[in-house]
Design an enzyme around this catalytic site. Sequence first.
Site, PDB file in Angstrom:
ATOM      1  N   HIS A  94       1.008  -1.079  -0.065  1.00 43.98           N
ATOM      2  CA  HIS A  94       0.020  -0.072  -0.414  1.00 43.98           C
ATOM      3  C   HIS A  94       1.071   1.069   0.049  1.00 43.98           C
ATOM      4  O   HIS A  94       0.333   2.460  -0.833  1.00 43.98           O
ATOM      5  CB  HIS A  94      -1.334   0.029   1.069  1.00 43.98           C
ATOM      6  CG  HIS A  94      -1.799  -0.997   0.656  1.00 43.98           C
ATOM      7  ND1 HIS A  94      -2.015  -2.358   0.955  1.00 43.98           N
ATOM      8  CD2 HIS A  94      -3.098  -0.420   0.058  1.00 43.98           C
ATOM      9  CE1 HIS A  94      -3.362  -2.957   0.630  1.00 43.98           C
ATOM     10  NE2 HIS A  94      -3.480  -1.987  -0.448  1.00 43.98           N
ATOM     11  N   GLU A 134     -10.629 -11.101  -6.609  1.00 44.64           N
ATOM     12  CA  GLU A 134      -9.408 -10.816  -5.867  1.00 44.64           C
ATOM     13  C   GLU A 134      -9.121 -12.101  -5.524  1.00 44.64           C
ATOM     14  O   GLU A 134      -7.613 -12.040  -4.533  1.00 44.64           O
ATOM     15  CB  GLU A 134      -9.376  -9.688  -5.240  1.00 44.64           C
ATOM     16  CG  GLU A 134     -10.048  -9.066  -3.935  1.00 44.64           C
ATOM     17  CD  GLU A 134      -9.960  -8.393  -2.925  1.00 44.64           C
ATOM     18  OE1 GLU A 134      -8.405  -7.984  -3.352  1.00 44.64           O
ATOM     19  OE2 GLU A 134     -10.823  -7.877  -2.249  1.00 44.64           O
ATOM     20  N   ASP A 178      -3.734  -8.755  -4.852  1.00 45.20           N
ATOM     21  CA  ASP A 178      -4.301  -9.461  -4.039  1.00 45.20           C
ATOM     22  C   ASP A 178      -4.542 -10.670  -4.688  1.00 45.20           C
ATOM     23  O   ASP A 178      -4.270 -12.054  -4.724  1.00 45.20           O
ATOM     24  CB  ASP A 178      -5.781  -9.005  -3.543  1.00 45.20           C
ATOM     25  CG  ASP A 178      -5.233  -8.669  -2.126  1.00 45.20           C
ATOM     26  OD1 ASP A 178      -4.448  -8.498  -1.399  1.00 45.20           O
ATOM     27  OD2 ASP A 178      -5.691  -7.773  -1.989  1.00 45.20           O
ATOM     28  N   CYS A 185      -9.460  -3.152 -11.256  1.00 42.75           N
ATOM     29  CA  CYS A 185      -8.944  -1.911 -10.084  1.00 42.75           C
ATOM     30  C   CYS A 185      -7.674  -2.255  -9.575  1.00 42.75           C
ATOM     31  O   CYS A 185      -7.025  -1.133  -8.988  1.00 42.75           O
ATOM     32  CB  CYS A 185      -9.602  -1.422  -9.185  1.00 42.75           C
ATOM     33  SG  CYS A 185      -9.977  -2.883  -7.661  1.00 42.75           S
TER      34      CYS A 185
END
Length: 567
Positions: free
Chosen positions: A186, A428, A452, A499
């Site tokens: 992240h 995901e 993921d 995404c």
Amino acid sequence: MYEGINASDGVGIGVAQVAIEPDLSFVPTVPEDAEAEKVRYADAVKKFVEMTNHQIAVMAASIGDEAAMIMGAHIEFAEDPGIKESVDAAIENGICAEQAVSDAYDMYYNMFAAMEDELFRERAADVADVKTGLLANLLGKEVIDLSHLPEHSVIVVHELTPSMTADIDKDNVAAIVTETGGRTSHSAIIARALEIPAVLSVPDATTLIKTGDLMIVEGTQGKVIVDPDRAQLEHYRVKAAALAAEKEALKAFRGQPTRTADGHEVLLVANIGNPDDANGAIENDAEGVGLFRSEFLFMDAKELPSEDEQFMAYQKVAIRMKGKPVIIRTLDVGGDKEIPYLDMQHEENPFMGFRAVRYCLANPEQFKVQLRALLRASAFGNIEIMIPLVTALDEIRKVKTLVAECKAELDARGAAYKKDIKVGTMIETPSASLIADLLAAECDFFSIGTNDLIGYTMCCDRGNDRVANLYQVYQPSVLRSLKRIIEEGNKAGIMVGMCGEVAADPLMVPVLLAFGLNEFSVASPSILRTRKTISQWTMDECQALADKVLALKTANEVKAALQAAAK
Ligand code: PEP
Ligand code: MG
């Protein structure tokens, strides 16, 4: 020169600020001279007040008096006569200054934290900050505050956590270097969204690099140069200028439709982390928002944001995007996204644990606060709800039941919302991929979370650079999974978007077009480059390339074939 993972493009030239998380642990001692110990404590307070006054002056000049006033509370707590009295008394009773300060501030912290009134509860965080500052002074440690940095700072840190990046002073940050983390951690995602060049996983960076070192950070190839010579500085200044020129040239793609050379149109939307990011999306001509990571709202707060607070944040984005689709993902907590006040239990394997939709379904009343806020905001724009980390169909069904309950509650209140709001799912996990047909029958859209999905498919921690060679979208197993998901979504007639970071990979764009992806959701700075890439291919060329790579057997072969074909 040091090498690491190229996490965020660009060249940053600046001065190192090595941010070492200070170890504030201490072994309590009995001071020999109580008077001298009291002076040590008084000096720690004095130094703290001086530093805070300096910060106040900087903040008043840059952000305004109001923000600066908040810091005034720190000085009040540091100089509070009642606290001073109890610390001095403890020292006289044979307790060392570190322990006396800890005890006194912990007592105030607990008192404020238990109060009903939110304003008082907020003071608890101030008390904790003052305690940290005083302990750091007593122990001779330095606390580096990433929200107030000198101009042209290069942050060098062991790990950049999402909460550290939440209030980073981005105008003054030239680049970021860390000792851990991969391209889809992240911190890397945030660095890219902030357009800060970043190189991650440089071993021992915080020991090899010293605060004050002049540095060049080349985020595109993952290079870090400390104490560059003149020729290197010149070379990278030219490179930075070339990148700026390239960025300028991409502006020609603003206002253009997103379509292939032979006219096949797709949707190109933005990933955002907070309502203000919508500005970047609009500047870069996004056709909507494909992922609003709502957990950042929760991470920025000190306690659960209320329904009204959440409503205002979602409404703001809906209004700014003027009727364009805005997909808001419900709370995706857990994994590497910690929210301290949620008091989640320690888990051996948090990426496999009690996270995202699992956490939300186990806390339905809390989850419904978010769902009601989303529904109310949908009256102001084109909001769609997306569920993270789905692995089983019942999860979707349970979420839909809660959405229906929330609608009934809002009807009873007379509150407006979009009656036919879409509810879709992230794909995901390998499980979601394998049951894509079942999910497609009960969801309004799919959005593929490759960050993921790759990790779970390949059994690789997305932040672990030692398994980065396996963590690749070019792995045949991942390609097969993507093809399958998109085909099942297309068959059911629902929109299939992506995404995850792969949507912005220029090598993969033609393959995704061939598979039938309808929507590409990328970080705002990647929008125009992705539109350009899409415009360079015909669907026939995409199909031929996809057929070719699907017949290959290893990630290296696939990547080489994509590189050879790249425009
Ligand atoms: C993903 O997993 O690809 C995704 C978009 O979600 P996040 O990166 O927030 O886990
Ligand atoms: Mg994810």
